[in-house]
Structure formats: C-alpha cells, structure tokens
Design a protein around this motif. Structure first.
Motif, PDB file in Angstrom:
ATOM      1  N   GLU A 253       0.813  -1.223   0.000  1.00  0.00           N
ATOM      2  CA  GLU A 253       0.000   0.000   0.000  1.00  0.00           C
ATOM      3  C   GLU A 253       0.844   1.269   0.000  1.00  0.00           C
ATOM      4  O   GLU A 253       0.389   2.307  -0.477  1.00  0.00           O
ATOM      5  N   VAL A 254       2.074   1.207   0.528  1.00  0.00           N
ATOM      6  CA  VAL A 254       2.888   2.425   0.579  1.00  0.00           C
ATOM      7  C   VAL A 254       3.296   2.878  -0.820  1.00  0.00           C
ATOM      8  O   VAL A 254       3.704   4.025  -1.011  1.00  0.00           O
ATOM      9  N   PHE A 255       3.182   1.977  -1.805  1.00  0.00           N
ATOM     10  CA  PHE A 255       3.532   2.333  -3.178  1.00  0.00           C
ATOM     11  C   PHE A 255       2.398   3.052  -3.896  1.00  0.00           C
ATOM     12  O   PHE A 255       2.580   3.537  -5.004  1.00  0.00           O
ATOM     13  N   ARG A 256       1.247   3.131  -3.265  1.00  0.00           N
ATOM     14  CA  ARG A 256       0.107   3.771  -3.910  1.00  0.00           C
ATOM     15  C   ARG A 256       0.336   5.274  -4.053  1.00  0.00           C
ATOM     16  O   ARG A 256      -0.060   5.888  -5.057  1.00  0.00           O
ATOM     17  N   ASP A 257       0.976   5.884  -3.065  1.00  0.00           N
ATOM     18  CA  ASP A 257       1.217   7.328  -3.103  1.00  0.00           C
ATOM     19  C   ASP A 257       2.445   7.697  -3.925  1.00  0.00           C
ATOM     20  O   ASP A 257       2.457   8.734  -4.587  1.00  0.00           O
ATOM     21  N   ALA A 258       3.482   6.845  -3.868  1.00  0.00           N
ATOM     22  CA  ALA A 258       4.730   7.170  -4.573  1.00  0.00           C
ATOM     23  C   ALA A 258       5.612   5.932  -4.630  1.00  0.00           C
ATOM     24  O   ALA A 258       5.472   5.026  -3.800  1.00  0.00           O
ATOM     25  N   PRO A 259       6.526   5.860  -5.608  1.00  0.00           N
ATOM     26  CA  PRO A 259       7.479   4.738  -5.647  1.00  0.00           C
ATOM     27  C   PRO A 259       8.530   4.910  -4.557  1.00  0.00           C
ATOM     28  O   PRO A 259       8.825   6.030  -4.132  1.00  0.00           O
ATOM     29  N   HIS A 260       9.109   3.821  -4.101  1.00  0.00           N
ATOM     30  CA  HIS A 260      10.124   3.858  -3.052  1.00  0.00           C
ATOM     31  C   HIS A 260      11.261   2.909  -3.416  1.00  0.00           C
ATOM     32  O   HIS A 260      11.036   1.858  -4.025  1.00  0.00           O
ATOM     33  N   ASP A 261      12.464   3.277  -3.012  1.00  0.00           N
ATOM     34  CA  ASP A 261      13.607   2.394  -3.196  1.00  0.00           C
ATOM     35  C   ASP A 261      13.616   1.297  -2.137  1.00  0.00           C
ATOM     36  O   ASP A 261      14.068   0.180  -2.409  1.00  0.00           O
ATOM     37  N   ALA A 262      13.157   1.640  -0.942  1.00  0.00           N
ATOM     38  CA  ALA A 262      13.206   0.682   0.160  1.00  0.00           C
ATOM     39  C   ALA A 262      12.012   0.855   1.083  1.00  0.00           C
ATOM     40  O   ALA A 262      11.471   1.955   1.233  1.00  0.00           O
ATOM     41  N   VAL A 263      11.618  -0.246   1.704  1.00  0.00           N
ATOM     42  CA  VAL A 263      10.596  -0.231   2.742  1.00  0.00           C
ATOM     43  C   VAL A 263      11.207  -0.850   3.992  1.00  0.00           C
ATOM     44  O   VAL A 263      11.747  -1.962   3.941  1.00  0.00           O
ATOM     45  N   VAL A 264      11.152  -0.111   5.096  1.00  0.00           N
ATOM     46  CA  VAL A 264      11.682  -0.591   6.374  1.00  0.00           C
ATOM     47  C   VAL A 264      10.521  -1.125   7.193  1.00  0.00           C
ATOM     48  O   VAL A 264       9.628  -0.376   7.588  1.00  0.00           O
ATOM     49  N   ASP A 265      10.516  -2.434   7.412  1.00  0.00           N
ATOM     50  CA  ASP A 265       9.473  -3.071   8.221  1.00  0.00           C
ATOM     51  C   ASP A 265       9.981  -3.176   9.655  1.00  0.00           C
ATOM     52  O   ASP A 265      10.963  -3.862   9.929  1.00  0.00           O
ATOM     53  N   GLU A 266       9.318  -2.470  10.557  1.00  0.00           N
ATOM     54  CA  GLU A 266       9.749  -2.443  11.953  1.00  0.00           C
ATOM     55  C   GLU A 266       9.593  -3.787  12.645  1.00  0.00           C
ATOM     56  O   GLU A 266      10.118  -3.999  13.734  1.00  0.00           O
ATOM     57  N   GLY A 267       8.842  -4.706  12.033  1.00  0.00           N
ATOM     58  CA  GLY A 267       8.642  -6.014  12.639  1.00  0.00           C
ATOM     59  C   GLY A 267       7.724  -5.938  13.843  1.00  0.00           C
ATOM     60  O   GLY A 267       6.783  -5.158  13.879  1.00  0.00           O
ATOM     61  N   GLY A 268       8.013  -6.721  14.847  1.00  0.00           N
ATOM     62  CA  GLY A 268       7.166  -6.771  16.041  1.00  0.00           C
ATOM     63  C   GLY A 268       7.399  -8.080  16.764  1.00  0.00           C
ATOM     64  O   GLY A 268       8.412  -8.762  16.535  1.00  0.00           O
ATOM     65  N   HIS A 269       6.473  -8.456  17.623  1.00  0.00           N
ATOM     66  CA  HIS A 269       6.614  -9.690  18.402  1.00  0.00           C
ATOM     67  C   HIS A 269       6.724 -10.899  17.466  1.00  0.00           C
ATOM     68  O   HIS A 269       5.824 -11.204  16.701  1.00  0.00           O
TER      69      HIS A 269
END
Length: 302
Positions: A253-269
């Motif tokens: 979904e983050v690509f809907r607004d603009a293209p990105h070189d990288a996505v940082v997934d913070e993860g979680g438990h």
C-alpha cells in the motif's frame, strides 16, 4: 509502413546510444572503447557526449535513461557485448509489452493503441527471467559486505514476470541466500519457491507494474542512515502481529502514493525487522545494495 522495429531504430536508439555513451564515459571508458562497444565512430561518440542529439518525450526519455544506466552498469561490470544487446533489447520490448510505449508508437505509426497492444500481448519467457536473475544474483554475491546484511531469517532475491498474477510467476532463490563458511551462498533461482517476497511483487505489481524485483536485508539504525546517505527513498511500516497476506498488503500500500527504493518493516513480536530493496529489475536492486554497502563502509571510515 512504420513497424515497431523502425520506431525503435529511428525514435529511441539514437537517444539511448547517447545516454549509454554518457554513462560509460563517466564510468571510465574512453571514447574509442565506447565506440567499439556500441558500434559507433569516435566522432559520433564525441557528438553524443557533447549533447548533440534529439530527445524523445519526457516520460519516454526517463525510461530510456533508466535502461541506459542499467545497460552501462552491466557493461562496466564486465558483461559481454552479446549479453548487453540481449538485455537492452529485452528492456525495449518490455516497454511495448507493458503498453507504456503504445501511445507514442501509435502516434508515430498512425495506428490505434489497441493495435499496438495486440502486437505485444505475449509475456516475457520464464527462461529469460531466470537467466537475468541468475546473472544479477552472481553480481550480488560478489559484493563485499553483503554477507553482514543477511538477516537471521536469511535473504531472498526475487524477480517477477510482467504483470504477475500469482507467486508462480515470480522467480526467487530456493532456500534463500545464506552464509556458508563466512560467504553468501545461494542456489540457482527457480519459479514458485518464494511466498512472502513473491507475494510482495504480485501485490505491488497491481499498483506499480514497473516494480518487478526485491531483495530483503536486515534492518537497523546503521542501515537506515546509510539508505539516507545513499540518496534512496525509504518508508517505514509495521507488520508485526499481522497475518502474512495482510502484512504483504500493508507493505504494498505504501507504493500507492509514490514509488520507493526501500521499505523498512519495523517487525514486532516474533517478526524480525527487515528492509526490502525494490527495483524495476534485479540489476537495479543490486546497484542499490552496492550503494548501501558503500555508504555503510564510508561511515565506518569517517
């Protein structure tokens, strides 16, 4: 009769050759070497380097510059002339297959866009995708410092067909990339051997069809800082606790607004933080990884 081949030869290749010459020259090749590689006279290379060429419409020029940059990287990495021709030819055909060039070709040839799309309706052959990913994978494994970026869950490197409809349309590394005796190791790419990274490319392809390759690496403050120093666009998400399908949609979904070189997934438990590097092709991703490693090494040296 103005065929697609004539359109490419007359409208695209002069600009593409000029940009290739510029990238190769900035990469250290002499005008004579460039002329021999591209089949041009040194006088023509000099003309191109002086900016004496006609530019196509802006959107087309942007795509051709990207192809020229990828082709130049391949050549400067030691790729053969034959393989370079195949790579660049495939990229040009992809622009027609995807429909991107149909508007411009239709205007040039005086036909409808629908006619153009009917010419290039067949998807790129799977063997070609595997071949290109395998070559890029070898380049990736040769990058010093890559091994230190492989996460605990290991890395995968994936490349999708045009408009993938399922994970079976995505080639990736079976068993993922791991470290053996201190060095990154990977088996040859195959189709249908990835779930998460393949799912990402399928889902993102619905939004940004030009994004067809991804590599996951470890996260960390040093990596995020290096991404910024390298001039790459990154965005943060958090998928911890989400089912796999929902996590994939969250990232896509983050690509809907603009293209990105990288996505940082913070993860979680129970979910390791991760960085996903995206590109139009595997060599694009390898180049971004190389820039990231250089930024990390420069920070240590300061």
């Amino acid at each position: 009769m103005k065929t697609p081949a004539l359109y490419i030869a007359e409208e695209l290749m002069p600009f593409l050759r000029a940009k290739l010459a510029e990238f190769l020259y900035s990469g250290g090749m002499t005008q004579a070497e460039i002329g021999e590689y591209l089949g041009l006279t040194q006088a023509m290379v000099s003309k191109y380097l002086a900016g004496k060429y006609r530019s196509p419409p802006g959107p087309v020029a942007e795509r051709l510059i990207a192809i020229a940059e990828e082709g130049a990287r391949f050549i400067l990495y030691g790729g053969s002339k034959e393989d370079a021709i195949v790579l660049i030819s495939r990229r040009l055909v992809e622009l027609l297959q995807s429909g991107f060039l149909c508007k411009y070709y239709a205007e040039y040839a005086g036909i409808s866009e629908e006619a153009c799309r009917s010419i290039y309706s067949v998807q790129r052959h799977r063997g070609e995708v595997l071949e290109e990913l395998a070559l890029a994978l070898r380049r990736l494994l040769e990058i010093g410092g890559f091994g230190k970026l492989i996460p605990e869950v290991r890395s995968n490197f994936a490349y999708a067909l045009n408009t993938p409809s399922s994970n079976g349309d995505v080639a990736a590394v079976p068993g993922r990339i791991t470290v053996v005796k201190g060095k990154p190791f990977a088996l040859p790419p195959e189709f249908g051997v990835s779930n998460f990274t393949a799912g990402l490319l399928v889902e993102i392809g619905k939004i940004r069809p030009e994004v067809r390759s991804v590599l996951n690496i470890r996260a960390g403050g040093d990596v995020e800082a290096a991404l910024k120093r390298a001039g790459m666009k990154a965005v943060r998400v958090k998928t911890g606790g989400l089912p796999e399908e929902e996590a994939i949609r969250r990232i896509a979904e983050v690509f809907r607004d603009a293209p990105h070189d990288a996505v940082v997934d913070e993860g979680g438990h129970g979910v390791e933080p991760m960085v996903y590097l995206f590109g139009e092709g595997p060599f694009d991703v390898v180049d971004k990884l190389r820039k990231l490693v250089e930024a990390l090494e420069n920070e240590k040296a300061e």
